[in-house]
Design a protein around this motif. Structure first.
Motif, PDB file in Angstrom:
ATOM      1  N   ARG A   1       0.835  -1.210   0.000  1.00 27.12           N
ATOM      2  CA  ARG A   1       0.000   0.000   0.000  1.00 27.12           C
ATOM      3  C   ARG A   1       0.869   1.260   0.000  1.00 27.12           C
ATOM      4  O   ARG A   1       0.585   2.222  -0.713  1.00 27.12           O
TER       5      ARG A   1
ATOM      6  N   ARG B   1       2.030   4.445  -3.319  1.00 25.67           N
ATOM      7  CA  ARG B   1       1.999   5.911  -3.189  1.00 25.67           C
ATOM      8  C   ARG B   1       3.360   6.541  -3.497  1.00 25.67           C
ATOM      9  O   ARG B   1       3.505   7.757  -3.425  1.00 25.67           O
ATOM     10  N   GLN B   2       4.357   5.705  -3.809  1.00 25.14           N
ATOM     11  CA  GLN B   2       5.719   6.211  -4.029  1.00 25.14           C
ATOM     12  C   GLN B   2       6.106   6.252  -5.507  1.00 25.14           C
ATOM     13  O   GLN B   2       7.238   6.589  -5.835  1.00 25.14           O
ATOM     14  N   GLU B   3       5.206   5.861  -6.389  1.00 24.11           N
ATOM     15  CA  GLU B   3       5.442   5.852  -7.827  1.00 24.11           C
ATOM     16  C   GLU B   3       6.730   5.113  -8.201  1.00 24.11           C
ATOM     17  O   GLU B   3       7.603   5.647  -8.881  1.00 24.11           O
TER      18      GLU B   3
END
Length: 372
Positions: A220, A224-226
């Motif tokens: 998860r 969000r860290q690409e």
């Protein structure tokens, strides 16, 4: 060997003395060090065990050792509550010189009828070994070139999986044309990349559960860290296989490892680890995103060390369609046939290693007998 024992044999193994022992073992090319209550210390070098202390370890010494490496006096409490401990330990006495990293597994054991503690310590490389030194087949290198999907490196404990994984990541980090953003979640971390000259790439590593509590939470966070590349250190349970497949279907490059014997058993193992209520959808997602399976073993080499042999299968679109059109119970057999026609079997790898002079005829013959 004039003196097979640790040069400081007899010194109490507490704190810095334990660190000196571990550094010495690492410098001897040890792949495994075993500390156990009421037993002398044994290390393994190139597949051979060697006793390195004369006296057995007292219970208090072993308990102090695990508390010291755990960095908390509660380590022994965890063991007494029937919990295994997986952790990492790093020694870096001089920031201008070599760093020593180790993977630690501690479990409650019995020595005769007595309760005891067993600690297995595996020295890790300070900087991942380059692929150029690992006899990696050109077809494997070609299969590893993709930008998304699942890339699996498999084998038994001590088969060099981690070494190969590290070489794969190091190659991409050092490539100036590869603008990689790698995030890794492992339990524990076995490789560190901060000393790799990452030209145009970045690395972010998280240890589970020390950094984040679960692989699901890691995935998860990773989303969000690409990232371009996601590394799940080892697929060992249903939670982790779900996290790994979710990472692969998100359009990223997913690199991971499993403890499996060959390519066919890798396919079977993934299916078995999928939770029953999600098995159909997860196994389909697994097949649709699978790019290559590499299974590795180590054999005694002609120089007295060990050399890798590999079974591998580059997974084409046509083969993925063949699996998806078949009953999953037939996937292992289809995989075995595909290895023979489109990949490389262990028998073929053994014969190649013998032709190249890396293993003797006797070693090759014994290894081939195991394949029959």
């Amino acid at each position: 060997m004039s003196n097979p024992f640790w040069p400081e044999d007899g010194v109490s193994l507490r704190g810095e003395a334990l660190d000196r022992l571990l550094m010495w073992c690492s410098e001897q090319d040890a792949s495994r060090i075993q500390l156990q209550t009421d037993k002398p210390i044994v290390m393994k070098v190139h597949g051979l065990n060697r006793t390195i202390t004369r006296e057995a370890l007292l219970p208090g010494i072993v308990e102090d050792a695990i508390n010291y490496m755990f960095r908390d006096s509660t380590a022994v409490t965890h063991l007494r509550q029937s919990r295994a401990l997986d952790l990492s330990h790093t020694i870096w006495p001089d920031r201008r010189a070599r760093r020593y990293s180790f993977r630690i597994n501690a479990v409650p054991t019995l020595v005769g009828p007595e309760q005891a503690v067993g600690i297995t310590i595996r020295p890790l490389v300070d900087i991942p070994r380059p692929l150029a030194e690992q006899n990696v087949e050109p077809r494997v290198l070609e299969a590893l070139e993709g930008d998304n999907g699942m890339y699996l490196v498999c084998g038994a404990t001590g088969s060099g999986k981690t070494t190969l994984l590290g070489g794969i990541n190091r190659k991409r980090l050092e490539d100036p044309d590869c603008h990689m953003d790698l995030v890794e979640g492992s339990a524990p971390l076995e490789l560190l990349y901060d000393l790799v000259p990452a030209v145009n790439s970045t690395v972010m590593q998280t240890e589970i559960p020390r950094g984040l509590p679960t692989f699901a939470e890691f995935i998860r966070a990773a989303m969000r860290q690409e990232p371009t590349d996601i590394v799940v250190g080892e697929i060992r349970d249903p939670e982790t296989v779900v996290a790994a497949i979710q990472a692969a279907i998100s359009g990223h490059r997913l690199l991971s490892s499993l403890h499996t014997f060959d390519c066919a058993s890798t396919v079977r193992r993934i299916a078995a680890l999928c939770p029953a209520d999600q098995r159909d959808s997860l196994t389909i997602s697994f097949v649709e995103n699978l790019r290559v399976i590499v299974n590795q073993r180590l054999l005694r080499s002609t120089d007295g060390r060990r050399t890798p042999i590999r079974e591998f299968l580059p997974v084409s679109r046509a083969f993925r369609d063949r699996l998806l059109d078949a009953d999953p119970k037939h996937w292992p057999e289809l995989t075995r046939k595909a290895v023979e026609t489109s990949g490389q079997s262990f028998e073929q790898s053994i014969r190649s290693a013998h032709r190249e002079g890396r293993i003797t005829e006797a070693v090759a013959a014994a290894a081939i007998r195991q394949e029959l």
